[in-house]
Design a protein around this motif. Structure first.
Motif, mmCIF file in Angstrom:
data_model
loop_
_atom_site.group_PDB
_atom_site.id
_atom_site.type_symbol
_atom_site.label_atom_id
_atom_site.label_comp_id
_atom_site.label_asym_id
_atom_site.label_seq_id
_atom_site.Cartn_x
_atom_site.Cartn_y
_atom_site.Cartn_z
ATOM 1 N N UNK A 18 0.825 -1.201 0.000
ATOM 2 C CA UNK A 18 0.000 0.000 0.000
ATOM 3 C C UNK A 18 0.857 1.247 0.000
ATOM 4 N N UNK A 19 2.122 1.091 0.377
ATOM 5 C CA UNK A 19 3.079 2.185 0.358
ATOM 6 C C UNK A 19 4.288 1.703 -0.423
ATOM 7 N N UNK A 20 4.735 2.498 -1.354
ATOM 8 C CA UNK A 20 5.950 2.155 -2.097
ATOM 9 C C UNK A 20 6.915 3.318 -1.973
ATOM 10 N N UNK A 21 8.124 3.018 -1.515
ATOM 11 C CA UNK A 21 9.167 4.032 -1.375
ATOM 12 C C UNK A 21 10.148 3.819 -2.508
ATOM 13 N N UNK A 22 10.238 4.796 -3.394
ATOM 14 C CA UNK A 22 11.112 4.689 -4.559
ATOM 15 C C UNK A 22 12.567 4.893 -4.161
ATOM 16 N N UNK A 23 12.841 5.902 -3.323
ATOM 17 C CA UNK A 23 14.194 6.136 -2.813
ATOM 18 C C UNK A 23 14.108 7.000 -1.568
ATOM 19 N N UNK A 24 15.227 7.062 -0.855
ATOM 20 C CA UNK A 24 15.253 7.834 0.383
ATOM 21 C C UNK A 24 16.675 8.176 0.776
ATOM 22 N N UNK A 25 16.862 8.521 2.036
ATOM 23 C CA UNK A 25 18.169 8.917 2.542
ATOM 24 C C UNK A 25 19.151 7.747 2.604
ATOM 25 N N UNK A 26 18.628 6.534 2.797
ATOM 26 C CA UNK A 26 19.457 5.343 2.893
ATOM 27 C C UNK A 26 18.950 4.312 1.886
ATOM 28 N N UNK A 27 19.677 3.209 1.734
ATOM 29 C CA UNK A 27 19.242 2.149 0.832
ATOM 30 C C UNK A 27 17.879 1.627 1.273
ATOM 31 N N UNK A 28 17.065 1.257 0.282
ATOM 32 C CA UNK A 28 15.739 0.728 0.581
ATOM 33 C C UNK A 28 15.804 -0.636 1.240
ATOM 34 N N UNK A 54 15.368 33.356 16.704
ATOM 35 C CA UNK A 54 14.601 32.286 16.090
ATOM 36 C C UNK A 54 14.214 31.264 17.153
ATOM 37 N N UNK A 55 13.539 30.223 16.726
ATOM 38 C CA UNK A 55 13.224 29.106 17.605
ATOM 39 C C UNK A 55 13.501 27.806 16.866
ATOM 40 N N UNK A 56 13.663 26.739 17.632
ATOM 41 C CA UNK A 56 13.726 25.415 17.026
ATOM 42 C C UNK A 56 12.928 24.462 17.889
ATOM 43 N N UNK A 57 12.555 23.343 17.291
ATOM 44 C CA UNK A 57 11.856 22.294 18.022
ATOM 45 C C UNK A 57 12.357 20.948 17.511
ATOM 46 N N UNK A 58 12.624 20.035 18.439
ATOM 47 C CA UNK A 58 12.976 18.669 18.093
ATOM 48 C C UNK A 58 11.698 17.846 18.130
ATOM 49 N N UNK A 59 11.431 17.150 17.044
ATOM 50 C CA UNK A 59 10.203 16.365 16.924
ATOM 51 C C UNK A 59 10.536 14.887 17.116
ATOM 52 N N UNK A 60 9.825 14.268 18.037
ATOM 53 C CA UNK A 60 10.040 12.855 18.359
ATOM 54 C C UNK A 60 9.073 11.988 17.563
ATOM 55 N N UNK A 61 9.607 11.060 16.790
ATOM 56 C CA UNK A 61 8.769 10.114 16.057
ATOM 57 C C UNK A 61 9.159 8.672 16.383
ATOM 58 N N UNK A 62 9.631 8.465 17.612
ATOM 59 C CA UNK A 62 10.035 7.146 18.086
ATOM 60 C C UNK A 62 8.924 6.117 17.921
ATOM 61 N N UNK A 63 7.692 6.519 18.200
ATOM 62 C CA UNK A 63 6.561 5.590 18.129
ATOM 63 C C UNK A 63 6.343 5.010 16.737
ATOM 64 N N UNK A 64 6.892 5.643 15.707
ATOM 65 C CA UNK A 64 6.741 5.124 14.341
ATOM 66 C C UNK A 64 7.505 3.817 14.152
ATOM 67 N N UNK A 65 8.602 3.649 14.861
ATOM 68 C CA UNK A 65 9.378 2.417 14.765
ATOM 69 C C UNK A 65 10.212 2.286 13.509
ATOM 70 N N UNK A 66 10.655 3.392 12.947
ATOM 71 C CA UNK A 66 11.475 3.321 11.737
ATOM 72 C C UNK A 66 12.831 2.704 12.044
ATOM 73 N N UNK A 67 13.312 1.876 11.113
ATOM 74 C CA UNK A 67 14.629 1.252 11.233
ATOM 75 C C UNK A 67 15.683 2.048 10.473
ATOM 76 N N UNK A 68 15.251 2.862 9.531
ATOM 77 C CA UNK A 68 16.137 3.704 8.729
ATOM 78 C C UNK A 68 15.580 5.113 8.704
ATOM 79 N N UNK A 69 16.370 6.052 8.222
ATOM 80 C CA UNK A 69 15.943 7.453 8.138
ATOM 81 C C UNK A 69 14.777 7.566 7.155
ATOM 82 N N UNK A 70 13.618 8.046 7.616
ATOM 83 C CA UNK A 70 12.462 8.177 6.726
ATOM 84 C C UNK A 70 12.489 9.487 5.939
ATOM 85 N N UNK A 71 11.648 9.555 4.931
ATOM 86 C CA UNK A 71 11.393 10.815 4.231
ATOM 87 C C UNK A 71 10.360 11.572 5.059
#
Length: 133
Positions: A18-28, A54-71
């Motif tokens: 249902x999801x196809x990743x053509x390319x990203x930051x790391x090997x598929x 300025x301001x910055x914010x660090x966004x936590x997406x740990x709950x996603x469970x990614x094994x590699x760097x996502x887009x």
């Protein structure tokens, strides 16, 4: 074939990921491990940190469970002045569990804490697509 993935000749949905990743930051990885995860930092709970004017914010997406760097794609949502902010689609230092956003608003001179309050309600809306294996 229609853009919805429905075979026009038979009117049936095609089988496959249902999801196809053509390319990203790391090997598929295997397309079987591809997933979409999204979230928001919250209108009144975003933890903005001052960074000069300025301001910055660090966004936590740990709950996603990614094994590699996502887009990652982001947008700033709020009730005031975010339309003139700079950096609203810029993502920094993405890892499988976090990313950072720097924001600069040329007109509004709000302190970091004010961005969460009734006047602004700035928050980061995000969508990440990546591999969980």
């Amino acid at each position: 074939e229609l853009s919805s993935g429905i075979n026009a000749e038979y009117g049936k949905k095609k089988k496959g990921p249902k999801v196809k990743i053509v390319n990203g930051e790391e090997d598929n990885s295997s397309q079987k491990c591809a997933m979409v995860c999204s979230g928001s930092t919250g209108r009144t709970s975003t933890d903005y940190q001052a960074y000069g004017n300025n301001v910055y914010v660090d966004v936590d997406m740990t709950e996603c469970g990614f094994a590699k760097v996502p887009n990652v794609v982001i947008s700033v949502e709020g009730s005031s002045h975010h339309w003139i902010a700079l950096g609203t689609s810029s993502v920094y230092n993405t890892t499988p569990t976090t990313f950072r956003v720097y924001l600069h608003n040329q007109k509004a001179t709000a302190a970091a804490g004010e961005l969460n309050e009734e006047k602004y309600k700035w928050n980061i809306e995000w969508v990440a697509v990546g591999f969980t294996c």
